[in-house]
Design a protein around this motif. Structure first.
Motif, PDB file in Angstrom:
ATOM      1  N   LEU A 158      -7.580  -4.758   8.183  1.00  0.00           N
ATOM      2  CA  LEU A 158      -8.154  -4.241   8.982  1.00  0.00           C
ATOM      3  C   LEU A 158      -6.905  -3.220   9.554  1.00  0.00           C
ATOM      4  CD1 LEU A 158     -10.589  -2.938  10.785  1.00  0.00           C
ATOM      5  CD2 LEU A 158      -9.991  -4.971  12.317  1.00  0.00           C
ATOM      6  N   LEU A 159      -6.089  -3.889  10.065  1.00  0.00           N
ATOM      7  CA  LEU A 159      -4.679  -3.341  10.800  1.00  0.00           C
ATOM      8  C   LEU A 159      -4.128  -1.979   9.935  1.00  0.00           C
ATOM      9  CD1 LEU A 159      -2.857  -6.064  12.665  1.00  0.00           C
ATOM     10  CD2 LEU A 159      -4.069  -3.894  13.509  1.00  0.00           C
ATOM     11  N   ASN A 160      -4.004  -2.512   8.505  1.00  0.00           N
ATOM     12  CA  ASN A 160      -3.710  -1.520   7.447  1.00  0.00           C
ATOM     13  C   ASN A 160      -4.625  -0.399   7.136  1.00  0.00           C
ATOM     14  OD1 ASN A 160      -0.883  -1.903   5.993  1.00  0.00           O
ATOM     15  ND2 ASN A 160      -1.734  -3.833   6.592  1.00  0.00           N
ATOM     16  N   LEU A 161      -5.971  -0.702   7.121  1.00  0.00           N
ATOM     17  CA  LEU A 161      -6.934   0.434   7.074  1.00  0.00           C
ATOM     18  C   LEU A 161      -6.917   1.358   8.418  1.00  0.00           C
ATOM     19  CD1 LEU A 161      -9.935  -1.586   5.584  1.00  0.00           C
ATOM     20  CD2 LEU A 161      -8.448  -0.043   4.547  1.00  0.00           C
ATOM     21  N   ILE A 162      -6.488   0.691   9.507  1.00  0.00           N
ATOM     22  CA  ILE A 162      -6.400   1.723  10.581  1.00  0.00           C
ATOM     23  C   ILE A 162      -5.348   2.716  10.268  1.00  0.00           C
ATOM     24  CG2 ILE A 162      -5.760   1.907  13.062  1.00  0.00           C
ATOM     25  CD1 ILE A 162      -7.313  -0.762  13.281  1.00  0.00           C
ATOM     26  N   ILE A 163      -3.878   1.982   9.931  1.00  0.00           N
ATOM     27  CA  ILE A 163      -2.933   3.012   9.563  1.00  0.00           C
ATOM     28  C   ILE A 163      -3.304   3.742   8.535  1.00  0.00           C
ATOM     29  CG2 ILE A 163      -0.733   2.657   8.742  1.00  0.00           C
ATOM     30  CD1 ILE A 163      -0.284  -0.198  10.099  1.00  0.00           C
ATOM     31  N   VAL A 164      -4.086   3.535   7.367  1.00  0.00           N
ATOM     32  CA  VAL A 164      -4.219   4.308   6.483  1.00  0.00           C
ATOM     33  C   VAL A 164      -5.076   5.657   6.803  1.00  0.00           C
ATOM     34  CG1 VAL A 164      -5.472   4.403   4.103  1.00  0.00           C
ATOM     35  CG2 VAL A 164      -3.980   2.703   4.434  1.00  0.00           C
ATOM     36  N   TYR A 165      -5.879   5.299   7.693  1.00  0.00           N
ATOM     37  CA  TYR A 165      -6.668   6.319   8.289  1.00  0.00           C
ATOM     38  C   TYR A 165      -6.066   7.544   8.945  1.00  0.00           C
ATOM     39  CZ  TYR A 165     -10.572   8.840  10.650  1.00  0.00           C
ATOM     40  OH  TYR A 165     -11.322   9.948  11.154  1.00  0.00           O
ATOM     41  N   VAL A 166      -5.191   6.720   9.968  1.00  0.00           N
ATOM     42  CA  VAL A 166      -4.231   7.626  10.701  1.00  0.00           C
ATOM     43  C   VAL A 166      -3.537   8.610   9.918  1.00  0.00           C
ATOM     44  CG1 VAL A 166      -2.563   7.647  12.402  1.00  0.00           C
ATOM     45  CG2 VAL A 166      -4.345   6.295  12.913  1.00  0.00           C
ATOM     46  N   VAL A 167      -2.868   7.937   8.954  1.00  0.00           N
ATOM     47  CA  VAL A 167      -1.784   8.741   8.211  1.00  0.00           C
ATOM     48  C   VAL A 167      -2.684   9.864   7.321  1.00  0.00           C
ATOM     49  CG1 VAL A 167      -0.383   8.396   5.888  1.00  0.00           C
ATOM     50  CG2 VAL A 167       0.002   6.800   7.845  1.00  0.00           C
ATOM     51  N   ILE A 173       8.385  -6.232  -8.903  1.00  0.00           N
ATOM     52  CA  ILE A 173       8.738  -4.706  -9.682  1.00  0.00           C
ATOM     53  C   ILE A 173       8.538  -3.648  -8.993  1.00  0.00           C
ATOM     54  CG2 ILE A 173       7.849  -3.691 -11.696  1.00  0.00           C
ATOM     55  CD1 ILE A 173       7.610  -6.089 -13.173  1.00  0.00           C
ATOM     56  N   LEU A 174       7.286  -3.819  -7.999  1.00  0.00           N
ATOM     57  CA  LEU A 174       7.082  -2.735  -7.513  1.00  0.00           C
ATOM     58  C   LEU A 174       8.291  -2.503  -6.209  1.00  0.00           C
ATOM     59  CD1 LEU A 174       3.426  -3.353  -6.493  1.00  0.00           C
ATOM     60  CD2 LEU A 174       4.111  -1.246  -7.791  1.00  0.00           C
ATOM     61  N   GLY A 175       8.947  -3.469  -5.591  1.00  0.00           N
ATOM     62  CA  GLY A 175       9.828  -3.469  -4.846  1.00  0.00           C
ATOM     63  C   GLY A 175      11.200  -2.942  -5.493  1.00  0.00           C
ATOM     64  N   LEU A 176      11.452  -3.082  -6.669  1.00  0.00           N
ATOM     65  CA  LEU A 176      12.357  -2.575  -7.386  1.00  0.00           C
ATOM     66  C   LEU A 176      12.263  -0.928  -7.686  1.00  0.00           C
ATOM     67  CD1 LEU A 176      13.579  -4.993 -10.238  1.00  0.00           C
ATOM     68  CD2 LEU A 176      14.928  -4.214  -8.210  1.00  0.00           C
ATOM     69  N   GLU A 177      11.000  -0.561  -8.063  1.00  0.00           N
ATOM     70  CA  GLU A 177      10.517   0.615  -8.389  1.00  0.00           C
ATOM     71  C   GLU A 177      10.956   1.458  -6.926  1.00  0.00           C
ATOM     72  OE1 GLU A 177       6.295   2.296  -8.161  1.00  0.00           O
ATOM     73  OE2 GLU A 177       6.691   1.993 -10.297  1.00  0.00           O
ATOM     74  N   MET A 178      10.495   0.889  -5.712  1.00  0.00           N
ATOM     75  CA  MET A 178      10.824   1.715  -4.364  1.00  0.00           C
ATOM     76  C   MET A 178      12.191   1.849  -4.248  1.00  0.00           C
ATOM     77  SD  MET A 178       7.757  -0.254  -2.330  1.00  0.00           S
ATOM     78  CE  MET A 178       7.953   0.667  -0.710  1.00  0.00           C
ATOM     79  N   VAL A 179      12.967   0.749  -4.396  1.00  0.00           N
ATOM     80  CA  VAL A 179      14.455   0.862  -4.081  1.00  0.00           C
ATOM     81  C   VAL A 179      15.209   1.783  -5.313  1.00  0.00           C
ATOM     82  CG1 VAL A 179      16.670  -0.438  -3.948  1.00  0.00           C
ATOM     83  CG2 VAL A 179      14.569  -1.474  -3.134  1.00  0.00           C
ATOM     84  N   LEU A 180      14.848   1.671  -6.400  1.00  0.00           N
ATOM     85  CA  LEU A 180      15.728   2.501  -7.567  1.00  0.00           C
ATOM     86  C   LEU A 180      14.997   3.700  -7.630  1.00  0.00           C
ATOM     87  CD1 LEU A 180      15.830  -0.431 -10.122  1.00  0.00           C
ATOM     88  CD2 LEU A 180      17.721   0.196  -8.217  1.00  0.00           C
ATOM     89  N   GLY A 181      13.917   3.970  -7.129  1.00  0.00           N
ATOM     90  CA  GLY A 181      13.300   5.334  -7.510  1.00  0.00           C
ATOM     91  C   GLY A 181      12.825   5.748  -8.654  1.00  0.00           C
ATOM     92  N   ILE A 202       0.939  -1.234  -0.006  1.00  0.00           N
ATOM     93  CA  ILE A 202       0.056  -0.050   0.027  1.00  0.00           C
ATOM     94  C   ILE A 202       1.044   1.200   0.018  1.00  0.00           C
ATOM     95  CG2 ILE A 202      -1.722   1.314   1.433  1.00  0.00           C
ATOM     96  CD1 ILE A 202      -2.836  -1.388   2.382  1.00  0.00           C
ATOM     97  N   ASP A 203       2.002   1.266   0.697  1.00  0.00           N
ATOM     98  CA  ASP A 203       2.859   2.169   0.725  1.00  0.00           C
ATOM     99  C   ASP A 203       2.380   3.491   0.979  1.00  0.00           C
ATOM    100  OD1 ASP A 203       5.540   3.396   0.541  1.00  0.00           O
ATOM    101  OD2 ASP A 203       5.503   3.610  -1.531  1.00  0.00           O
ATOM    102  N   GLY A 232      -4.705  -0.332  -4.973  1.00  0.00           N
ATOM    103  CA  GLY A 232      -4.595  -0.419  -6.420  1.00  0.00           C
ATOM    104  C   GLY A 232      -4.171  -1.640  -6.739  1.00  0.00           C
ATOM    105  N   SER A 233      -3.734  -1.994  -8.164  1.00  0.00           N
ATOM    106  CA  SER A 233      -3.548  -3.286  -8.565  1.00  0.00           C
ATOM    107  C   SER A 233      -2.467  -4.192  -7.867  1.00  0.00           C
ATOM    108  CB  SER A 233      -3.097  -3.322 -10.353  1.00  0.00           C
ATOM    109  OG  SER A 233      -1.848  -2.656 -10.259  1.00  0.00           O
ATOM    110  N   GLY A 234      -1.360  -3.483  -7.384  1.00  0.00           N
ATOM    111  CA  GLY A 234      -0.519  -4.069  -6.619  1.00  0.00           C
ATOM    112  C   GLY A 234      -0.904  -4.874  -5.313  1.00  0.00           C
TER     113      GLY A 234
END
Length: 192
Positions: free
Chosen positions: A139-148, A82-90, A19-20, A115-117
Motif C-alpha cells: 500500500l505504501l509503495n502504491l501511494i509512492i507510485v501514484y504520486v510519482v 541480478i536486478l541489483g547488479l543491473e541497477m549498479v552496473l547500468g 519497483i524502481d 513485473g516479475s521482479g
C-alpha cells in the motif's frame, strides 16, 4: 497484532527498490510522450491488484508446481541480486518491449510496476515477513507510485539526469544486500 515498524520499513524499501519507480521515470516520461497520457490511478490500482493477488495466490500456485516458499525465496533472491547488479552496473538484462499502442495497463502497470521482479520479491518476502506487513508495504509503495506518476515532469526537473542515475545505483546496492540476506536466510533450510 502490532506492526513491527522496522520490518515494515524493510519490506517497504525492498519493494520500493524493486519497483524502481524513480529509475523508471525516464521510461515513463518517454511512454507518456508516445501514449499522450498516463492514467495514473488506473495504472496504480491494476499494479496493486496484481501484487495483492500474487501475495494471496502465490503460495497455492507454488504448491501446484510442487515448490515451497523457501525454494522460491532462494530463486527470487537470485533474481533480486541480478536486478541489483543491473541497477549498479547500468546494463539492462531484463528487457521489455513496450507497445506504444497499448493502454496504460501494458507496459506501465505490468510489467514496469508489477513485473516479475516485484512479484518474485513479494513471494520471497512472504517467507520472512507476515502478511499484514506485506500488505502495508504494498500500500505504501502504491501511494509512492501514484504520486510519482502524477509528478513525472516535476521529478525529472528536480533530479536531473545525474540525480536519476545516482538514485538508481543507490537502490541497486540496497537490493544486492537484501538479496544476500534472503538467500542466506532460506538456503540453509533447503540443505538440511
Amino acid at each position: 497484532m502490532p506492526i513491527n515498524i522496522k520490518e515494515l520499513l524493510t519490506v517497504t524499501f525492498t519493494l520500493f527498490a524493486i519497483i524502481d519507480i524513480i529509475g523508471s521515470i525516464p521510461i515513463l516520461i518517454s511512454l507518456k510522450g508516445k501514449l499522450g497520457e498516463i492514467r495514473e490511478a488506473r495504472a496504480t490500482l491494476i499494479s496493486g491488484g496484481l501484487m495483492v493477488l500474487f501475495l494471496f495466490i502465490g503460495q497455492p500456485f507454488l504448491n501446484l508446481l510442487g515448490l515451497d516458499v523457501r525454494s522460491f525465496a532462494v530463486g527470487g533472491s537470485i533474481v533480486i541480486f541480478i536486478l541489483g547488479l543491473e541497477m549498479v552496473l547500468g546494463h539492462e538484462l531484463f528487457k521489455s518491449e513496450p507497445d506504444i499502442r497499448a493502454s496504460t495497463v501494458v507496459p506501465i502497470a505490468f510489467p514496469l510496476i508489477a513485473g516479475s521482479g516485484t512479484l518474485t520479491t513479494i513471494i520471497s518476502l512472504k517467507a520472512n515477513y507476515d502478511q499484514t506487513t506485506l500488505l502495508l508495504g504494498i500500500l505504501l509503495n502504491l501511494i509512492i507510485v501514484y504520486v510519482v506518476l502524477k509528478s513525472l515532469a516535476f521529478i525529472e526537473r528536480l533530479l536531473g539526469p545525474a540525480g536519476l542515475i545516482a538514485v538508481r545505483k543507490f537502490f541497486g546496492v540496497i537490493l544486492l544486500a537484501i538479496a544476500v540476506k534472503i538467500f542466506a536466510t532460506n538456503a540453509q533450510g533447503l540443505f538440511k
